[in-house]
Design a protein around this motif. Sequence first.
Motif, PDB file in Angstrom:
ATOM      1  N   THR A 173       0.831  -1.205   0.000  1.00 18.55           N
ATOM      2  CA  THR A 173       0.000   0.000   0.000  1.00 18.55           C
ATOM      3  C   THR A 173       0.863   1.251   0.000  1.00 18.55           C
ATOM      4  O   THR A 173       2.058   1.205   0.301  1.00 18.55           O
ATOM      5  CB  THR A 173      -0.903   0.048   1.245  1.00 18.55           C
ATOM      6  N   ALA A 247      -7.559   1.158   0.904  1.00 22.92           N
ATOM      7  CA  ALA A 247      -7.332   0.038   1.814  1.00 22.92           C
ATOM      8  C   ALA A 247      -7.684   0.383   3.259  1.00 22.92           C
ATOM      9  O   ALA A 247      -7.363  -0.380   4.164  1.00 22.92           O
ATOM     10  CB  ALA A 247      -5.869  -0.405   1.736  1.00 22.92           C
ATOM     11  N   ARG A 261      -4.050   0.914  -2.523  1.00 22.59           N
ATOM     12  CA  ARG A 261      -3.284  -0.263  -2.897  1.00 22.59           C
ATOM     13  C   ARG A 261      -2.120   0.109  -3.816  1.00 22.59           C
ATOM     14  O   ARG A 261      -2.273   0.903  -4.744  1.00 22.59           O
ATOM     15  CB  ARG A 261      -4.180  -1.283  -3.607  1.00 22.59           C
TER      16      ARG A 261
END
Length: 275
Positions: A173, A247, A261
Amino acid sequence: MPPRPPVPSRPVGTVTRGTTNPNRLRRMDRWIAAAHGPALRRSPAPPAAVDLGYGAAPWTAVELLERLRAVRGDARVYGVEIDPARVAAAHPYARPGLAFVRGGFELPVGEGRGLTLIRAANVLRQYPEAEVVPAWRRLCARLAPEGLLVEGTCDEIGRRHVWVALGPEGPRTVTFAARLATLAAPSDLAERLPKALIHRNVPGEGVHAFLTDFDRAWATAAPYGALSARQRWIRAVRALAADWPLADGPRRWRQGEVTVRWSALAPHTMPSTFR
């Protein structure tokens, strides 16, 4: 986990500027405690963390120990610096659970299971772009199966951060974090992109498209600024979620963060194993 690479006879890396300030990494540490806290608590052995390249003063390593111990009381931290003078200056701050050693990307600390956390803030930003992936691979090889590498950049007093979170398999991420009262537009964070992304903020690359969409959503959310900068940020991030693989959720957005992400922002030129 993969076998540990042999320890070189001299540290891997070069001496960087070493600029540091107390509380500079508080936003990154707050995110680590929230996102990685479950792994820290599950660790069967006392979690071992590294503050890589802590700089000319040891404040960030001292603070990391305090913040990790709020999550797991037996956490340990190694401050690793390539400059022997910085290591010598830090020794008076050592205490049970906190040690300072000379080293570089080879991380000369003995942890049989691997490391639960490696934090490398404002280190790779000072290296050529071509050295990012080799450094990531070397550091990820030192992680325990549940370990995390957090690598990124912030400004001098910690108002603006962008970092990449990586597991043993590679990047997962990218998190953008800011003191919202100081932010004119989300694209202000572009100057703090980590080395893997800062030269990719150009048309055709994912990070450029993301920041462009973020600025557009921020402008549309302007009426919410009358309530607070936080409410404007939350509204803008909520709009982003329709088109981008975020995320996290409102609990983190309220902290002035958003995590996306890695696959959505990965540079086109990066090796396929890290895209």
